[in-house]
Design a protein around this motif. Structure first.
Motif, PDB file in Angstrom:
ATOM      1  N   GLU A 369      13.490 -65.876  22.555  1.00  0.00           N
ATOM      2  CA  GLU A 369      12.096 -65.473  22.776  1.00  0.00           C
ATOM      3  C   GLU A 369      11.827 -64.044  22.366  1.00  0.00           C
ATOM      4  O   GLU A 369      11.145 -63.286  23.059  1.00  0.00           O
ATOM      5  CB  GLU A 369      11.712 -65.692  24.242  1.00  0.00           C
ATOM      6  N   THR A 370      12.384 -63.652  21.241  1.00  0.00           N
ATOM      7  CA  THR A 370      12.087 -62.313  20.733  1.00  0.00           C
ATOM      8  C   THR A 370      10.692 -62.298  20.130  1.00  0.00           C
ATOM      9  O   THR A 370      10.234 -63.281  19.535  1.00  0.00           O
ATOM     10  CB  THR A 370      13.075 -61.956  19.591  1.00  0.00           C
ATOM     11  N   ASN A 371      10.004 -61.181  20.331  1.00  0.00           N
ATOM     12  CA  ASN A 371       8.671 -61.063  19.778  1.00  0.00           C
ATOM     13  C   ASN A 371       8.729 -60.241  18.494  1.00  0.00           C
ATOM     14  O   ASN A 371       9.191 -59.112  18.475  1.00  0.00           O
ATOM     15  CB  ASN A 371       7.752 -60.381  20.798  1.00  0.00           C
ATOM     16  N   LEU A 372       8.270 -60.826  17.395  1.00  0.00           N
ATOM     17  CA  LEU A 372       8.320 -60.080  16.141  1.00  0.00           C
ATOM     18  C   LEU A 372       6.999 -59.387  15.858  1.00  0.00           C
ATOM     19  O   LEU A 372       6.733 -58.976  14.749  1.00  0.00           O
ATOM     20  CB  LEU A 372       8.676 -61.025  14.982  1.00  0.00           C
ATOM     21  N   LEU A 377       8.511 -63.414   9.543  1.00  0.00           N
ATOM     22  CA  LEU A 377       9.514 -62.765   8.705  1.00  0.00           C
ATOM     23  C   LEU A 377      10.305 -63.787   7.893  1.00  0.00           C
ATOM     24  O   LEU A 377      10.716 -64.821   8.406  1.00  0.00           O
ATOM     25  CB  LEU A 377      10.463 -61.984   9.629  1.00  0.00           C
ATOM     26  N   PHE A 378      10.507 -63.479   6.642  1.00  0.00           N
ATOM     27  CA  PHE A 378      11.380 -64.330   5.829  1.00  0.00           C
ATOM     28  C   PHE A 378      12.313 -63.425   5.026  1.00  0.00           C
ATOM     29  O   PHE A 378      11.885 -62.705   4.140  1.00  0.00           O
ATOM     30  CB  PHE A 378      10.554 -65.209   4.890  1.00  0.00           C
ATOM     31  N   MET A 379      13.586 -63.443   5.357  1.00  0.00           N
ATOM     32  CA  MET A 379      14.540 -62.539   4.698  1.00  0.00           C
ATOM     33  C   MET A 379      15.422 -63.290   3.724  1.00  0.00           C
ATOM     34  O   MET A 379      15.774 -64.447   3.949  1.00  0.00           O
ATOM     35  CB  MET A 379      15.464 -61.893   5.748  1.00  0.00           C
ATOM     36  N   ARG A 380      15.794 -62.574   2.670  1.00  0.00           N
ATOM     37  CA  ARG A 380      16.792 -63.148   1.771  1.00  0.00           C
ATOM     38  C   ARG A 380      17.915 -62.135   1.623  1.00  0.00           C
ATOM     39  O   ARG A 380      17.652 -60.968   1.344  1.00  0.00           O
ATOM     40  CB  ARG A 380      16.172 -63.447   0.411  1.00  0.00           C
ATOM     41  N   VAL A 381      19.120 -62.612   1.829  1.00  0.00           N
ATOM     42  CA  VAL A 381      20.263 -61.708   1.754  1.00  0.00           C
ATOM     43  C   VAL A 381      20.924 -61.875   0.390  1.00  0.00           C
ATOM     44  O   VAL A 381      21.352 -62.955   0.016  1.00  0.00           O
ATOM     45  CB  VAL A 381      21.279 -62.027   2.863  1.00  0.00           C
ATOM     46  N   GLU A 407      14.516 -55.081  12.151  1.00  0.00           N
ATOM     47  CA  GLU A 407      15.652 -54.645  12.961  1.00  0.00           C
ATOM     48  C   GLU A 407      16.229 -55.788  13.767  1.00  0.00           C
ATOM     49  O   GLU A 407      17.444 -55.915  13.906  1.00  0.00           O
ATOM     50  CB  GLU A 407      15.226 -53.517  13.896  1.00  0.00           C
ATOM     51  N   SER A 408      15.378 -56.643  14.308  1.00  0.00           N
ATOM     52  CA  SER A 408      15.925 -57.746  15.103  1.00  0.00           C
ATOM     53  C   SER A 408      16.703 -58.698  14.215  1.00  0.00           C
ATOM     54  O   SER A 408      17.734 -59.250  14.615  1.00  0.00           O
ATOM     55  CB  SER A 408      14.835 -58.477  15.881  1.00  0.00           C
ATOM     56  N   PHE A 409      16.226 -58.853  12.973  1.00  0.00           N
ATOM     57  CA  PHE A 409      17.000 -59.688  12.050  1.00  0.00           C
ATOM     58  C   PHE A 409      18.336 -59.040  11.758  1.00  0.00           C
ATOM     59  O   PHE A 409      19.374 -59.701  11.717  1.00  0.00           O
ATOM     60  CB  PHE A 409      16.236 -59.913  10.742  1.00  0.00           C
ATOM     61  N   ARG A 410      18.299 -57.756  11.525  1.00  0.00           N
ATOM     62  CA  ARG A 410      19.532 -57.051  11.185  1.00  0.00           C
ATOM     63  C   ARG A 410      20.560 -57.200  12.290  1.00  0.00           C
ATOM     64  O   ARG A 410      21.733 -57.482  12.035  1.00  0.00           O
ATOM     65  CB  ARG A 410      19.216 -55.556  10.970  1.00  0.00           C
ATOM     66  N   LEU A 422      23.628 -53.915   5.458  1.00  0.00           N
ATOM     67  CA  LEU A 422      22.377 -54.439   4.922  1.00  0.00           C
ATOM     68  C   LEU A 422      21.477 -53.291   4.529  1.00  0.00           C
ATOM     69  O   LEU A 422      21.272 -52.353   5.269  1.00  0.00           O
ATOM     70  CB  LEU A 422      21.651 -55.258   5.995  1.00  0.00           C
ATOM     71  N   THR A 423      20.949 -53.361   3.309  1.00  0.00           N
ATOM     72  CA  THR A 423      19.980 -52.335   2.908  1.00  0.00           C
ATOM     73  C   THR A 423      18.703 -53.033   2.500  1.00  0.00           C
ATOM     74  O   THR A 423      18.726 -54.002   1.730  1.00  0.00           O
ATOM     75  CB  THR A 423      20.507 -51.549   1.679  1.00  0.00           C
TER      76      THR A 423
END
Lengths: 616, 162
Positions: A369-372, A377-381, A407-410, A422-423
């Protein structure tokens, strides 16, 4: 050896003076000799040789050459033969162009050969002496060359231009029976092809705005045309096939932008060009592109551009079909080996892995239940080694809310894969802005850096937006240029002053009169149809750097296995190994060898400076 | 065997075996071009060669008629002048004038063997002599001024190295 004095004669009578060899000849005399010979040559060409005296003509030619007038004779000969072919033969041949052309041409060719033989015989002294000393073509070859040159304005080129496939086929069969006949046709075709190719390739250079797609397409069309001739007129003759291939290789590599353009062409096909084409058609186009690829000498430049374009396609979701992408990569693999394609395959893997990670992340958020902060968010590594490197990560201030989401994704990612770094690469991503204007809600799809404007646009009406500019200089430059690039109906911001460049003192206004049919407006950096000159130079520099390393690696590999080698052989071996990617120049190889000697990978042998040994 | 008639500049006619005459490439080409192999009545005029010389040439060609064809000149092979056969040496014991006329005739008629041997003979006359001696041997007038000479010597120093 006995001294040969004045033989058995008494000194008084026997002392003959060596006649001063007549070095200079009366100009009038030379003129008259030449006139005689010229006339004779013309009579021979007219088949009137029965009245001529061989001995007289031979002697006159001999005399001319002996008295150092060989050049006059040679030049004169060239003129007479050319003139004859131009006037008489070309006329006859052109007259018969639509009627008996081949018979006439054949007759002309045979007559020419016969007369050239006779002319050669009377001028044999010149052939023997003058030609050898001055390294020019001998009389017979000269005749062949002139005939071939004349053919340019005659049938062969005409037939090629007007697609007279059957006529060409006839000509091919006919000339096949004559010695050197086929070679003459091949040379003529080759010259025509090279001209066409060169024109295409160099036209591009003079017009900076040429489309890469049309460039490559016209080359493919040219190849198709000549393949058609090869099959239907020239019976797939190997000589013609090889000649066409070498011609293409020649002019394709005349333009240094060819690798880039080929990559752009394929890029286009894999993006949107593929829609509406049947599977077979797509396969065909890609195969034909591969044919052109084989002709490229600078394959490593192509690789670099292909990577860049592929990265863009993948990240911006522009690729129409993953299958066709993989198909293309496997074609490249077959051609160039795994080394070429391993990074490309790596890029694909990253995409799949990223998708998996995102799914896991979404699960994680729902569970914890994190609030973004309302950010979807859609990340590609991306693994650093596989993707093309950017020159410098531009400074970009991400506004607070999206930053927190990142940051929460990181945290999530590093928990899974400790020891990694991760940069954030803002310029590779994009952000969808939801902006509330007066009127219906609109979505502005923007690159990352501009999302800071979302809050400000929504909050107030008109008035200068100075603070937008303070936040993210890099991205705003691209956006403003885009705003100017598109027509004013698409601009959502007006700009003061109305210049293309942005500086921090510039101000933006909201353009209230902006309307758009689309709910979503894409503002992107202007899609480069090709790189700008400075970018191209940069790419070229990177390529050169890479090449230095590849050359050194090759040298070390070879020396390690052979232990000892002479300079010339080493250069040849290195060139052999690298030629499938690019053609290294011997000068550069030499420099790399010297560099390696300095760094003590190699050493020179004490007894011979040109032999190297491997230093373990 | 068929014969051919050769006529010198001063009108004298020599009847020669066709095969011997063909050691001259010039005559050979002439015959082939004109299809004269079978013609027995035609006379080949040679206004460049007088009868004395033509006679000598025919004499040489007759003696050497069974010689193997001379090899192509190998540019890299060093040319020798000490390999003249004794018959040829004797044959060439003539006055300078005749010798030079023979060279011209061999050149014109394209008879490699004769040209080679006559030139070697002259080369031997030059070898090892100082310039003044050479002038004396061939009766050449000295038209070199002092300055020309010194420049010439400089430019051609490389010849001296051997």
């Amino acid at each position: 050896m006995s001294t040969m004095k004045s033989g058995g004669l008494t000194k008084k009578e026997g002392k003959m003076r060596i006649r001063a060899f007549p070095m200079t000849m009366d100009e009038k005399y030379v003129e008259s000799i030449w006139a005689l010979l010229k006339n004779a040559i013309q009579e021979i060409q007219k088949k009137n040789n029965s009245g001529l005296s061989f001995e007289e003509l031979y002697r006159n030619a001999y005399t001319m050459v002996l008295h150092k007038h060989g050049e006059r004779l040679y030049t004169g000969l060239k003129e007479v033969v050319t003139h004859h072919l131009e006037l008489k033969v070309r006329e006859d041949v052109l007259k018969s162009l639509h009627n008996n052309f081949l018979m006439t041409l054949n007759q002309a060719w045979n007559d020419h050969q016969t007369s050239m033989v006779m002319i050669r015989d009377i001028l044999m002294y010149m052939d023997r002496v003058y030609v050898q000393q001055n390294d020019v073509d001998n009389v017979y070859n000269l005749g062949l060359i002139i005939f071939r040159d004349q053919m340019e304005n005659s049938g062969v080129v005409h037939m090629l231009k007007h697609q007279k496939t059957e006529d060409l086929a006839c000509m091919y069969k006919l000339f096949g029976r004559v010695t050197d006949g086929l070679k003459t046709i091949a040379d003529c075709v080759s010259q025509y092809l090279r001209e066409q190719g060169k024109a295409l390739v160099q036209e591009e250079e003079h017009q900076p705005a040429t489309n890469a797609i049309t460039f490559v397409q016209s080359l493919l069309d040219l190849k198709d045309g000549f393949d058609h001739f090869l099959k239907n007129s020239f019976n797939n003759d190997k000589i013609f096939k090889q000649m066409i291939a070498s011609d293409f290789e020649h002019f394709l590599n005349l333009n240094p932008k060819s690798p880039e353009y080929l990559s752009l062409f394929i890029d286009d096909k894999l993006k949107k060009g593929v829609k509406g084409m049947s599977e077979q058609d797509i396969e065909l186009v890609l195969d034909k592109s591969m044919v052109l690829f084989r002709f490229l000498q600078e394959k490593d430049v192509f690789e670099r551009y292909y990577k860049q374009h592929l990265a863009k396609r993948l990240l911006l979701n522009k690729s129409v079909s993953d299958d066709w992408e993989k198909n293309m990569i496997s074609k490249l693999k077959t051609e160039c080996g795994c080394q070429f394609t391993s990074k490309l395959e790596g890029m694909f893997k990253d995409m799949t892995v990223s998708n998996t990670i995102m799914d896991e992340f979404k699960e994680h958020i729902t569970k914890s239940e994190t609030n973004l902060g309302g950010v979807d968010l859609f990340m590609r590594v991306l693994t650093t080694g596989f993707w093309p490197t950017q020159s410098a990560t531009p400074k970009c201030h991400i506004p607070a809310v999206p930053l927190a989401a990142f940051e929460s994704f990181r945290r999530f990612y590093l928990a899974k894969h400790s020891g990694r770094q991760l940069t954030l690469q803002p310029q590779l991503g994009n952000a969808d802005l939801n902006a509330v204007f007066y009127g219906p809600k609109k979505d502005d799809s923007d690159k990352d850096g501009a999302c800071s404007s979302s809050t400000s646009l929504a909050s107030s009406r008109s008035g200068p937006r100075k603070h937008i500019i303070q936040v993210s200089t890099y991205q705003m430059v691209s956006i403003a240029i885009t705003c100017y690039g598109k027509s004013y109906t698409k601009n959502s911001d007006k700009k003061i002053p109305k210049t293309k460049e942005i500086e921090s003192s510039h101000e933006f206004y909201v353009n209230d009169s902006f309307t758009s049919k689309l709910h979503r407006v894409k503002i992107q950096t202007v899609a480069a149809k090709g790189e700008s000159e400075p970018e191209r130079r940069e790419t070229r520099n990177k390529v050169d750097e890479d090449r230095k390393h590849e050359i050194e690696a090759a040298i070390v590999r070879i020396m390690k296995s052979r232990k000892r080698m002479a300079h010339n052989i080493l250069v040849t071996e290195v060139t052999e190994q690298l030629k499938s990617r690019f053609l290294p120049s011997p000068v550069i190889i030499k420099k790399r060898i010297e560099g390696l000697i300095e760094r003590e990978y190699l050493a020179r042998t004490p007894e011979d400076r040109k032999v190297y040994t491997y230093v373990a | 065997m068929p014969n051919i008639k050769l006529q010198s500049s001063d009108g004298e006619t020599f009847e020669v075996d066709v095969e011997i005459a063909k050691c001259s490439v010039t005559i050979k080409t002439m015959l082939e071009d004109l299809g004269m192999d079978d013609e027995e009545e035609e006379v080949v005029p040679l206004p460049n060669v007088n009868s004395a010389i033509l006679r000598k040439v025919i004499q040489w060609a007759t003696y050497h008629k069974d010689d193997p064809p001379p090899p192509e000149d190998d540019e890299n092979k060093e040319k020798r002048t000490d390999d003249i056969s004794s018959w040829d040496a004797d044959f060439l014991k003539v006055d300078q004038g005749t010798l030079f006329e023979l060279i011209l005739a061999a050149n014109y008629l394209d008879i490699k063997g004769l040209l080679d041997v006559t030139c070697k003979t002259v080369a031997n006359m030059i070898k090892g002599k100082a310039p003044e001696e050479i002038r004396k041997t061939f009766n050449i007038k000295n038209d070199f001024t002092a300055s020309k000479k010194s420049r010439f010597v400089e430019e051609n120093e490389w010849c001296e190295e051997k």
